[in-house]
Design a protein around this motif. Structure first.
Motif, PDB file in Angstrom:
ATOM      1  N   LEU A 115       0.808  -1.213   0.000  1.00  0.00           N
ATOM      2  CA  LEU A 115       0.000   0.000   0.000  1.00  0.00           C
ATOM      3  C   LEU A 115       0.845   1.268   0.000  1.00  0.00           C
ATOM      4  O   LEU A 115       0.517   2.236  -0.692  1.00  0.00           O
ATOM      5  CB  LEU A 115      -0.955  -0.004   1.201  1.00  0.00           C
ATOM      6  N   TYR A 116       1.923   1.280   0.763  1.00  0.00           N
ATOM      7  CA  TYR A 116       2.743   2.492   0.844  1.00  0.00           C
ATOM      8  C   TYR A 116       3.453   2.813  -0.469  1.00  0.00           C
ATOM      9  O   TYR A 116       3.928   3.933  -0.667  1.00  0.00           O
ATOM     10  CB  TYR A 116       3.755   2.412   1.986  1.00  0.00           C
ATOM     11  N   GLU A 117       3.504   1.844  -1.391  1.00  0.00           N
ATOM     12  CA  GLU A 117       4.141   2.067  -2.688  1.00  0.00           C
ATOM     13  C   GLU A 117       3.200   2.728  -3.697  1.00  0.00           C
ATOM     14  O   GLU A 117       3.635   3.186  -4.736  1.00  0.00           O
ATOM     15  CB  GLU A 117       4.619   0.742  -3.281  1.00  0.00           C
ATOM     16  N   LEU A 118       1.919   2.774  -3.370  1.00  0.00           N
ATOM     17  CA  LEU A 118       0.920   3.283  -4.297  1.00  0.00           C
ATOM     18  C   LEU A 118       0.761   4.785  -4.173  1.00  0.00           C
ATOM     19  O   LEU A 118       1.037   5.374  -3.137  1.00  0.00           O
ATOM     20  CB  LEU A 118      -0.427   2.606  -4.024  1.00  0.00           C
ATOM     21  N   SER A 119       0.266   5.380  -5.240  1.00  0.00           N
ATOM     22  CA  SER A 119      -0.021   6.813  -5.208  1.00  0.00           C
ATOM     23  C   SER A 119      -1.336   7.037  -4.464  1.00  0.00           C
ATOM     24  O   SER A 119      -2.122   6.103  -4.251  1.00  0.00           O
ATOM     25  CB  SER A 119      -0.147   7.354  -6.630  1.00  0.00           C
ATOM     26  N   LEU A 120      -1.572   8.272  -4.097  1.00  0.00           N
ATOM     27  CA  LEU A 120      -2.836   8.627  -3.456  1.00  0.00           C
ATOM     28  C   LEU A 120      -4.005   8.265  -4.368  1.00  0.00           C
ATOM     29  O   LEU A 120      -5.019   7.744  -3.918  1.00  0.00           O
ATOM     30  CB  LEU A 120      -2.864  10.119  -3.103  1.00  0.00           C
ATOM     31  N   TYR A 121      -3.853   8.513  -5.643  1.00  0.00           N
ATOM     32  CA  TYR A 121      -4.920   8.178  -6.595  1.00  0.00           C
ATOM     33  C   TYR A 121      -5.233   6.680  -6.559  1.00  0.00           C
ATOM     34  O   TYR A 121      -6.402   6.285  -6.520  1.00  0.00           O
ATOM     35  CB  TYR A 121      -4.513   8.602  -8.010  1.00  0.00           C
ATOM     36  N   GLU A 122      -4.192   5.848  -6.575  1.00  0.00           N
ATOM     37  CA  GLU A 122      -4.395   4.396  -6.595  1.00  0.00           C
ATOM     38  C   GLU A 122      -5.061   3.890  -5.319  1.00  0.00           C
ATOM     39  O   GLU A 122      -5.986   3.065  -5.384  1.00  0.00           O
ATOM     40  CB  GLU A 122      -3.062   3.672  -6.805  1.00  0.00           C
ATOM     41  N   ILE A 123      -4.610   4.368  -4.165  1.00  0.00           N
ATOM     42  CA  ILE A 123      -5.234   3.880  -2.936  1.00  0.00           C
ATOM     43  C   ILE A 123      -6.636   4.443  -2.777  1.00  0.00           C
ATOM     44  O   ILE A 123      -7.504   3.780  -2.219  1.00  0.00           O
ATOM     45  CB  ILE A 123      -4.384   4.124  -1.667  1.00  0.00           C
ATOM     46  N   ASN A 124      -6.872   5.633  -3.300  1.00  0.00           N
ATOM     47  CA  ASN A 124      -8.212   6.201  -3.252  1.00  0.00           C
ATOM     48  C   ASN A 124      -9.177   5.368  -4.106  1.00  0.00           C
ATOM     49  O   ASN A 124     -10.327   5.165  -3.723  1.00  0.00           O
ATOM     50  CB  ASN A 124      -8.215   7.654  -3.697  1.00  0.00           C
ATOM     51  N   GLU A 125      -8.716   4.881  -5.247  1.00  0.00           N
ATOM     52  CA  GLU A 125      -9.537   4.010  -6.085  1.00  0.00           C
ATOM     53  C   GLU A 125      -9.901   2.729  -5.330  1.00  0.00           C
ATOM     54  O   GLU A 125     -11.048   2.278  -5.374  1.00  0.00           O
ATOM     55  CB  GLU A 125      -8.796   3.651  -7.379  1.00  0.00           C
ATOM     56  N   MET A 126      -8.950   2.147  -4.623  1.00  0.00           N
ATOM     57  CA  MET A 126      -9.214   0.940  -3.830  1.00  0.00           C
ATOM     58  C   MET A 126     -10.210   1.250  -2.715  1.00  0.00           C
ATOM     59  O   MET A 126     -11.129   0.469  -2.450  1.00  0.00           O
ATOM     60  CB  MET A 126      -7.899   0.392  -3.251  1.00  0.00           C
ATOM     61  N   TYR A 127     -10.043   2.393  -2.079  1.00  0.00           N
ATOM     62  CA  TYR A 127     -10.932   2.840  -1.007  1.00  0.00           C
ATOM     63  C   TYR A 127     -12.364   2.986  -1.519  1.00  0.00           C
ATOM     64  O   TYR A 127     -13.316   2.499  -0.898  1.00  0.00           O
ATOM     65  CB  TYR A 127     -10.398   4.161  -0.454  1.00  0.00           C
ATOM     66  N   GLN A 128     -12.518   3.642  -2.651  1.00  0.00           N
ATOM     67  CA  GLN A 128     -13.850   3.854  -3.215  1.00  0.00           C
ATOM     68  C   GLN A 128     -14.510   2.520  -3.568  1.00  0.00           C
ATOM     69  O   GLN A 128     -15.716   2.347  -3.358  1.00  0.00           O
ATOM     70  CB  GLN A 128     -13.774   4.751  -4.462  1.00  0.00           C
ATOM     71  N   LYS A 129     -13.740   1.599  -4.082  1.00  0.00           N
ATOM     72  CA  LYS A 129     -14.277   0.286  -4.445  1.00  0.00           C
ATOM     73  C   LYS A 129     -14.808  -0.440  -3.211  1.00  0.00           C
ATOM     74  O   LYS A 129     -15.915  -0.989  -3.225  1.00  0.00           O
ATOM     75  CB  LYS A 129     -13.190  -0.550  -5.125  1.00  0.00           C
ATOM     76  N   ILE A 130     -14.054  -0.412  -2.126  1.00  0.00           N
ATOM     77  CA  ILE A 130     -14.480  -1.072  -0.889  1.00  0.00           C
ATOM     78  C   ILE A 130     -15.710  -0.385  -0.322  1.00  0.00           C
ATOM     79  O   ILE A 130     -16.656  -1.049   0.123  1.00  0.00           O
ATOM     80  CB  ILE A 130     -13.338  -1.112   0.139  1.00  0.00           C
TER      81      ILE A 130
END
Length: 60
Positions: free
Chosen positions: A35-50
């Motif tokens: 997770l720490y390797e991902l950009s804010l955009y990428e983790i935000n996409e995962m967050y929205q999906k969940i």
């Protein structure tokens, strides 16, 4: 000064999302990156999906 505040705000947001993902048993991206390797955009996409999945499950 303004840029520094924006960077700090983005880092805090990223940390909060990572905490949320970990609490929901997500420890890495679908491609295997931590997770720490991902950009804010990428983790935000995962967050929205969940969030969408949780809302869908709550409606059922």
């Amino acid at each position: 000064m303004i840029l520094r505040k924006a960077v700090e705000k983005a880092k805090k947001r990223k940390d909060r999302i990572i905490d949320f993902l970990i609490r929901n048993d997500v420890y890495e991206s679908p491609d295997g990156r931590q997770l720490y390797e991902l950009s804010l955009y990428e983790i935000n996409e995962m967050y929205q999906k969940i969030k969408k999945e949780r809302e869908k499950n709550n409606e059922s």
